[in-house]
Write a protein that holds these residues in place. Structure first.
Motif, PDB file in Angstrom:
ATOM      1  N   SER A 198       7.003  12.408  16.919  1.00 38.85           N
ATOM      2  CA  SER A 198       7.299  13.777  16.508  1.00 38.85           C
ATOM      3  C   SER A 198       7.547  13.843  15.000  1.00 38.85           C
ATOM      4  CB  SER A 198       8.524  14.292  17.270  1.00 38.85           C
ATOM      5  OG  SER A 198       8.878  15.589  16.837  1.00 38.85           O
ATOM      6  N   GLU A 199       8.278  12.853  14.481  1.00 37.29           N
ATOM      7  CA  GLU A 199       8.535  12.796  13.039  1.00 37.29           C
ATOM      8  C   GLU A 199       7.236  12.633  12.256  1.00 37.29           C
ATOM      9  OE1 GLU A 199      11.026  10.040   9.806  1.00 37.29           O
ATOM     10  OE2 GLU A 199      11.120   9.593  11.954  1.00 37.29           O
ATOM     11  N   ALA A 200       6.322  11.841  12.791  1.00 33.63           N
ATOM     12  CA  ALA A 200       5.064  11.566  12.090  1.00 33.63           C
ATOM     13  C   ALA A 200       4.227  12.826  11.891  1.00 33.63           C
ATOM     14  CB  ALA A 200       4.262  10.523  12.858  1.00 33.63           C
ATOM     15  N   LYS A 201       4.366  13.794  12.783  1.00 35.86           N
ATOM     16  CA  LYS A 201       3.556  15.009  12.684  1.00 35.86           C
ATOM     17  C   LYS A 201       3.849  15.800  11.420  1.00 35.86           C
ATOM     18  CE  LYS A 201       2.967  15.514  17.687  1.00 35.86           C
ATOM     19  NZ  LYS A 201       3.240  16.350  18.877  1.00 35.86           N
ATOM     20  N   SER A 202       5.081  15.708  10.921  1.00 39.18           N
ATOM     21  CA  SER A 202       5.439  16.444   9.706  1.00 39.18           C
ATOM     22  C   SER A 202       5.663  15.521   8.509  1.00 39.18           C
ATOM     23  CB  SER A 202       6.708  17.275   9.952  1.00 39.18           C
ATOM     24  OG  SER A 202       7.783  16.439  10.355  1.00 39.18           O
ATOM     25  N   PHE A 203       5.474  14.224   8.711  1.00 42.02           N
ATOM     26  CA  PHE A 203       5.708  13.246   7.646  1.00 42.02           C
ATOM     27  C   PHE A 203       4.640  13.364   6.566  1.00 42.02           C
ATOM     28  CE2 PHE A 203       5.196   8.786   6.053  1.00 42.02           C
ATOM     29  CZ  PHE A 203       6.445   8.657   5.461  1.00 42.02           C
ATOM     30  N   LYS A 204       5.065  13.378   5.318  1.00 42.35           N
ATOM     31  CA  LYS A 204       4.151  13.455   4.176  1.00 42.35           C
ATOM     32  C   LYS A 204       4.227  12.139   3.404  1.00 42.35           C
ATOM     33  CE  LYS A 204       3.283  17.779   5.128  1.00 42.35           C
ATOM     34  NZ  LYS A 204       2.003  18.151   5.779  1.00 42.35           N
ATOM     35  N   PRO A 205       3.343  11.205   3.691  1.00 40.68           N
ATOM     36  CA  PRO A 205       3.429   9.883   3.053  1.00 40.68           C
ATOM     37  C   PRO A 205       3.169   9.938   1.550  1.00 40.68           C
ATOM     38  CG  PRO A 205       1.392  10.089   4.315  1.00 40.68           C
ATOM     39  CD  PRO A 205       2.215  11.298   4.631  1.00 40.68           C
ATOM     40  N   LEU A 206       3.976   9.206   0.809  1.00 40.69           N
ATOM     41  CA  LEU A 206       3.833   9.140  -0.649  1.00 40.69           C
ATOM     42  C   LEU A 206       2.896   7.990  -1.013  1.00 40.69           C
ATOM     43  CD1 LEU A 206       7.615   9.639  -1.541  1.00 40.69           C
ATOM     44  CD2 LEU A 206       5.817  11.388  -1.411  1.00 40.69           C
ATOM     45  N   ASN A 207       1.666   8.090  -0.533  1.00 39.22           N
ATOM     46  CA  ASN A 207       0.724   6.970  -0.676  1.00 39.22           C
ATOM     47  C   ASN A 207      -0.388   7.231  -1.683  1.00 39.22           C
ATOM     48  OD1 ASN A 207      -0.768   8.847   0.714  1.00 39.22           O
ATOM     49  ND2 ASN A 207      -1.126   7.588   2.526  1.00 39.22           N
ATOM     50  N   LYS A 208      -0.181   8.189  -2.561  1.00 38.20           N
ATOM     51  CA  LYS A 208      -1.206   8.489  -3.554  1.00 38.20           C
ATOM     52  C   LYS A 208      -1.405   7.296  -4.488  1.00 38.20           C
ATOM     53  CE  LYS A 208      -2.533  11.921  -7.042  1.00 38.20           C
ATOM     54  NZ  LYS A 208      -2.122  13.145  -7.784  1.00 38.20           N
ATOM     55  N   ASN A 209      -2.653   6.919  -4.680  1.00 36.19           N
ATOM     56  CA  ASN A 209      -3.058   5.866  -5.620  1.00 36.19           C
ATOM     57  C   ASN A 209      -2.648   4.452  -5.207  1.00 36.19           C
ATOM     58  OD1 ASN A 209      -4.187   7.817  -7.355  1.00 36.19           O
ATOM     59  ND2 ASN A 209      -2.224   8.119  -8.398  1.00 36.19           N
ATOM     60  N   VAL A 210      -2.198   4.244  -3.971  1.00 35.64           N
ATOM     61  CA  VAL A 210      -1.881   2.867  -3.574  1.00 35.64           C
ATOM     62  C   VAL A 210      -3.153   2.073  -3.288  1.00 35.64           C
ATOM     63  CG1 VAL A 210       0.425   3.408  -2.700  1.00 35.64           C
ATOM     64  CG2 VAL A 210      -1.533   3.497  -1.138  1.00 35.64           C
ATOM     65  N   VAL A 211      -4.223   2.766  -2.900  1.00 38.32           N
ATOM     66  CA  VAL A 211      -5.525   2.114  -2.721  1.00 38.32           C
ATOM     67  C   VAL A 211      -6.331   2.306  -4.000  1.00 38.32           C
ATOM     68  CG1 VAL A 211      -7.633   1.988  -1.349  1.00 38.32           C
ATOM     69  CG2 VAL A 211      -5.467   2.579  -0.244  1.00 38.32           C
ATOM     70  N   ASN A 212      -6.838   1.216  -4.525  1.00 36.87           N
ATOM     71  CA  ASN A 212      -7.604   1.259  -5.768  1.00 36.87           C
ATOM     72  C   ASN A 212      -9.087   1.083  -5.451  1.00 36.87           C
ATOM     73  OD1 ASN A 212      -8.744   0.978  -8.287  1.00 36.87           O
ATOM     74  ND2 ASN A 212      -7.645  -0.899  -8.827  1.00 36.87           N
ATOM     75  N   PRO A 213      -9.899   2.125  -5.638  1.00 30.92           N
ATOM     76  CA  PRO A 213     -11.323   2.003  -5.299  1.00 30.92           C
ATOM     77  C   PRO A 213     -12.070   1.002  -6.170  1.00 30.92           C
ATOM     78  CG  PRO A 213     -10.911   4.045  -6.488  1.00 30.92           C
ATOM     79  CD  PRO A 213      -9.564   3.455  -6.176  1.00 30.92           C
ATOM     80  N   PHE A 214     -11.472   0.640  -7.302  1.00 30.96           N
ATOM     81  CA  PHE A 214     -12.127  -0.283  -8.231  1.00 30.96           C
ATOM     82  C   PHE A 214     -11.470  -1.669  -8.222  1.00 30.96           C
ATOM     83  CE2 PHE A 214     -12.226   4.066 -10.014  1.00 30.96           C
ATOM     84  CZ  PHE A 214     -13.582   4.317  -9.850  1.00 30.96           C
ATOM     85  N   ALA A 215     -10.627  -1.928  -7.226  1.00 29.01           N
ATOM     86  CA  ALA A 215      -9.854  -3.172  -7.212  1.00 29.01           C
ATOM     87  C   ALA A 215     -10.746  -4.409  -7.229  1.00 29.01           C
ATOM     88  CB  ALA A 215      -8.927  -3.201  -6.000  1.00 29.01           C
ATOM     89  N   ALA A 216     -11.771  -4.428  -6.386  1.00 22.95           N
ATOM     90  CA  ALA A 216     -12.641  -5.608  -6.321  1.00 22.95           C
ATOM     91  C   ALA A 216     -13.339  -5.847  -7.659  1.00 22.95           C
ATOM     92  CB  ALA A 216     -13.661  -5.444  -5.196  1.00 22.95           C
ATOM     93  N   LYS A 217     -13.832  -4.779  -8.268  1.00 17.77           N
ATOM     94  CA  LYS A 217     -14.481  -4.905  -9.579  1.00 17.77           C
ATOM     95  C   LYS A 217     -13.498  -5.409 -10.634  1.00 17.77           C
ATOM     96  CE  LYS A 217     -18.104  -1.381  -9.061  1.00 17.77           C
ATOM     97  NZ  LYS A 217     -19.226  -2.320  -9.278  1.00 17.77           N
ATOM     98  N   GLU A 218     -12.270  -4.904 -10.585  1.00 16.95           N
ATOM     99  CA  GLU A 218     -11.277  -5.295 -11.581  1.00 16.95           C
ATOM    100  C   GLU A 218     -10.876  -6.758 -11.422  1.00 16.95           C
ATOM    101  OE1 GLU A 218      -8.099  -2.474 -11.306  1.00 16.95           O
ATOM    102  OE2 GLU A 218      -9.340  -0.800 -11.999  1.00 16.95           O
ATOM    103  N   ILE A 219     -10.752  -7.220 -10.187  1.00 21.24           N
ATOM    104  CA  ILE A 219     -10.434  -8.632  -9.958  1.00 21.24           C
ATOM    105  C   ILE A 219     -11.572  -9.516 -10.467  1.00 21.24           C
ATOM    106  CG2 ILE A 219     -10.077 -10.392  -8.180  1.00 21.24           C
ATOM    107  CD1 ILE A 219      -8.655  -8.182  -6.526  1.00 21.24           C
ATOM    108  N   ALA A 220     -12.800  -9.123 -10.156  1.00 17.00           N
ATOM    109  CA  ALA A 220     -13.955  -9.898 -10.617  1.00 17.00           C
ATOM    110  C   ALA A 220     -14.018  -9.929 -12.143  1.00 17.00           C
ATOM    111  CB  ALA A 220     -15.240  -9.313 -10.039  1.00 17.00           C
ATOM    112  N   GLN A 221     -13.708  -8.809 -12.774  1.00 20.14           N
ATOM    113  CA  GLN A 221     -13.726  -8.769 -14.239  1.00 20.14           C
ATOM    114  C   GLN A 221     -12.632  -9.656 -14.820  1.00 20.14           C
ATOM    115  OE1 GLN A 221     -16.110  -7.044 -16.315  1.00 20.14           O
ATOM    116  NE2 GLN A 221     -15.135  -8.597 -17.595  1.00 20.14           N
ATOM    117  N   LYS A 222     -11.468  -9.664 -14.168  1.00 19.67           N
ATOM    118  CA  LYS A 222     -10.402 -10.566 -14.604  1.00 19.67           C
ATOM    119  C   LYS A 222     -10.868 -12.020 -14.524  1.00 19.67           C
ATOM    120  CE  LYS A 222      -6.698  -7.958 -15.444  1.00 19.67           C
ATOM    121  NZ  LYS A 222      -5.934  -8.007 -16.718  1.00 19.67           N
ATOM    122  N   MET A 223     -11.480 -12.373 -13.406  1.00 15.76           N
ATOM    123  CA  MET A 223     -11.979 -13.740 -13.241  1.00 15.76           C
ATOM    124  C   MET A 223     -13.021 -14.070 -14.305  1.00 15.76           C
ATOM    125  SD  MET A 223     -10.436 -15.328 -10.734  1.00 15.76           S
ATOM    126  CE  MET A 223     -11.579 -16.639 -10.289  1.00 15.76           C
TER     127      MET A 223
END
Length: 342
Positions: free
Chosen positions: A312-337
Motif C-alpha cells: 500500500s505504501e509503495a503505491k504512493s511512494f515517490k523514489p528519489l532515484n533520479k540520475n542513479v543510472v548512468n546511460p554512459f557508464a560503460a563508455k566512461e569506464i572504458a574511457q577511464k581504462m
C-alpha cells in the motif's frame, strides 16, 4: 595498430557479473583486446555463446570432493586450501600473463586472484561492491594494492566506513534497459505487482505472505522452482527479457546491483527483500537505498499484513532515484581504462 590486451575476470556467482560484462565488453573492445578470465565452466560456456571473446579458464583451486569451509573473515586467504591446486591455478595464470602480456587486470570478484595478479607485476583495477569488506583481510589487501577501483553505483550510495574513495571511480548504475525508460508508460497501474526471484529464490512461505492479498495480481519471475501459490499469481519462470515479463509499476526483488539498476532504468518502484551474501552486500545495499528514499525495504519475517502495508505504501511512494543510472557508464569506464592503460 594492434590493440593492447587486458584481462577481465568474470565472477561465477549470480547473473549480475555476466550482465555487467555484456555491457562493458563492447566498450572496452574499442580500445583493448579483451581476454575474459573465468574459473567456472558454466561462465565460460555463457561467454563463448554470447560473445566472440577469447577465454582463459583457470583450473579449480579446490581438490575434488573438497568440503569448502565457512567464510569466517578471521585471516587472509582463509578460503585458499593447503593443497597443490592453488599452485596449478597460479601457474596457469602466470603462463597466460607471460603469453599475452596484458596491460591490466579488471577484476570483478575474487580478491585472491587480484592479489595474485599484482604479485606478478600486473596492475589491478578492482570492482568494488557494497558490503562489509573491511572485516575481510583479503578484501582489504586487494583494495589496498589496486591501482584503481571502479564502483558500478553512484558515489552517494557509498558506505561511511569505506577507506578507498580517493582512488575509486563511481560510474553510477549500469543497465541495458536504460533507453526503455524513455518510453515507459508513466500511467502504469500499480496493480499487478511483479516479484523477481533472486539467485537463491525465496521460501514458499515468504511468497505466500507476499501474495496473500487475493485482490492483487502478482507476476512471479524466476527459474529455479515452481511454487504452490493462489490463483492471483502467474508464474512465468525464466524469461529471456525481464522487461517484457514485468507487470505494473511495483516490483519486489532482491537487492543485487544489476537487478536494482535494471528496475530503476525501467522506472519501477522497488520493494527490496535482500538475499544473504558473505559480505552482507545485498542487505547493506538495500538499507542504504531505503535510507536515501530510493527504495522500500522489506524483511523476510514480514507477516502477510506487513506485506499488505508495504505494498500500500509503495503505491504512493515517490523514489528519489533520479540520475542513479548512468546511460554512459560503460563508455566512461572504458574511457577511464583507455586513459590509464592504453
Amino acid at each position: 595498430m594492434e590493440k593492447p590486451t587486458i584481462f577481465y575476470f568474470v565472477h561465477a556467482h549470480g547473473n549480475g557479473h555476466r550482465a555487467i560484462f555484456n555491457l562493458l565488453y563492447p566498450e572496452l573492445s574499442e580500445f583493448f583486446n579483451v581476454i575474459a578470465v573465468t574459473t567456472n565452466e558454466e561462465v565460460t560456456e555463457y561467454l563463448q555463446w554470447n560473445h566472440r571473446v577469447e577465454i582463459l579458464q583457470l583450473p579449480p583451486k579446490y581438490p575434488p570432493n573438497y568440503e569448502i569451509p565457512e567464510h569466517t573473515f578471521s585471516k587472509a586467504f582463509e578460503m585458499t586450501p593447503y593443497e597443490i591446486e592453488p599452485a596449478f591455478r597460479a601457474k596457469s595464470f602466470a603462463e597466460a600473463i607471460i603469453k599475452y602480456q596484458p596491460k591490466a587486470f579488471y577484476c570483478d570478484g575474487v580478491p585472491e586472484i587480484a592479489i595474485m595478479s599484482r604479485s606478478m607485476g600486473l596492475p589491478v583495477v578492482l570492482v568494488h561492491l557494497p558490503g562489509n569488506i573491511i572485516q575481510d583481510p583479503t578484501q582489504v589487501f586487494a583494495h589496498e594494492l589496486a591501482d584503481h577501483i571502479v564502483a558500478h553505483f553512484p558515489a552517494s550510495l557509498e558506505q561511511e566506513n569505506y577507506r578507498f574513495a580517493t582512488k575509486t571511480f563511481y560510474s553510477g548504475y549500469l543497465s541495458k534497459y536504460f533507453q526503455e525508460n524513455l518510453i515507459q508508460n508513466k500511467s502504469l497501474n500499480e496493480n499487478p505487482v511483479t516479484i523477481i526471484l533472486g539467485y537463491d529464490n525465496y521460501d514458499e512461505s515468504v511468497l505466500r505472505n507476499i501474495t496473500s492479498d487475493l485482490n492483487t495480481k502478482f507476476t512471479v519471475i524466476g527459474n529455479k522452482r515452481k511454487y504452490n501459490l493462489a490463483e492471483n499469481c502467474v508464474q512465468l519462470g525464466r524469461v529471456k527479457n525481464i522487461s517484457d515479463g514485468i507487470s505494473g509499476k511495483i516490483v519486489i526483488s532482491a537487492a543485487g546491483q544489476n537487478t536494482v539498476a535494471e528496475m530503476f532504468s525501467l522506472n519501477k518502484t522497488l520493494i527490496l527483500l535482500p538475499e544473504s551474501r558473505p559480505y552482507d552486500e545485498q542487505k547493506i545495499h538495500a538499507e542504504i537505498l531505503a535510507e536515501e528514499g530510493i527504495a522500500l525495504l522489506a524483511k523476510e519475517n514480514f507477516t502477510a499484513q506487513d506485506w499488505k502495508n508495504i505494498l500500500s505504501e509503495a503505491k504512493s511512494f515517490k523514489p528519489l532515484n533520479k540520475n542513479v543510472v548512468n546511460p554512459f557508464a560503460a563508455k566512461e569506464i572504458a574511457q577511464k581504462m583507455n586513459n590509464w592503460y592504453a
